[in-house]
Design an enzyme around this catalytic site. Structure first.
Site, PDB file in Angstrom:
ATOM      1  N   MET A 113       0.843  -1.170   0.000  1.00 26.15           N
ATOM      2  CA  MET A 113       0.000   0.000   0.000  1.00 26.15           C
ATOM      3  C   MET A 113       0.893   1.239   0.000  1.00 26.15           C
ATOM      4  SD  MET A 113      -2.748   1.421   2.825  1.00 26.15           S
ATOM      5  CE  MET A 113      -3.604  -0.110   2.877  1.00 26.15           C
ATOM      6  N   PRO A 114       0.792   2.087  -1.009  1.00 29.67           N
ATOM      7  CA  PRO A 114       1.574   3.319  -1.043  1.00 29.67           C
ATOM      8  C   PRO A 114       1.148   4.257   0.086  1.00 29.67           C
ATOM      9  CG  PRO A 114       0.744   2.787  -3.216  1.00 29.67           C
ATOM     10  CD  PRO A 114       0.064   1.876  -2.249  1.00 29.67           C
ATOM     11  N   TYR A 115       2.121   4.942   0.649  1.00 33.77           N
ATOM     12  CA  TYR A 115       1.891   5.798   1.809  1.00 33.77           C
ATOM     13  C   TYR A 115       2.565   7.141   1.571  1.00 33.77           C
ATOM     14  CZ  TYR A 115       2.255   7.271   6.707  1.00 33.77           C
ATOM     15  OH  TYR A 115       2.180   7.962   7.887  1.00 33.77           O
ATOM     16  N   THR A 123      -2.629   5.852   1.054  1.00 35.47           N
ATOM     17  CA  THR A 123      -2.913   6.399   2.375  1.00 35.47           C
ATOM     18  C   THR A 123      -2.103   7.681   2.508  1.00 35.47           C
ATOM     19  OG1 THR A 123      -3.193   4.199   3.323  1.00 35.47           O
ATOM     20  CG2 THR A 123      -2.735   5.986   4.865  1.00 35.47           C
TER      21      THR A 123
END
Length: 69
Positions: free
Chosen positions: A1-3, A39
């Site tokens: 998940m990219p943050y 996110t």
């Protein structure tokens, strides 16, 4: 998940909304990862708690604003 994490001084609710929306859209476009996988967090630090070059951000802003007037 990219943050995506942003550390800043005080921002308005509208500035936060725009940052979240635009950063997500831009990074999604560049990486070809769907927006729903991102996110974003915004960590707000009071200007007096963060310093650069031996001065607090609060002092730097005050000096900058006094020069603009």
């Amino acid at each position: 998940m990219p943050y995506i994490s942003i550390e800043s001084g005080r921002l308005t609710a509208e500035q936060k909304r725009q940052l979240i929306e635009r950063l997500t859209a831009t990074v999604s476009e560049i990486t070809h990862i769907p927006e729903q996988f991102f996110t974003v967090t915004i960590k707000e630090l009071p200007d007096e708690n963060f310093g650069i070059g031996g001065k607090s951000i609060d002092e730097i802003k005050q000096n900058y604003n006094s020069k603009k007037v």
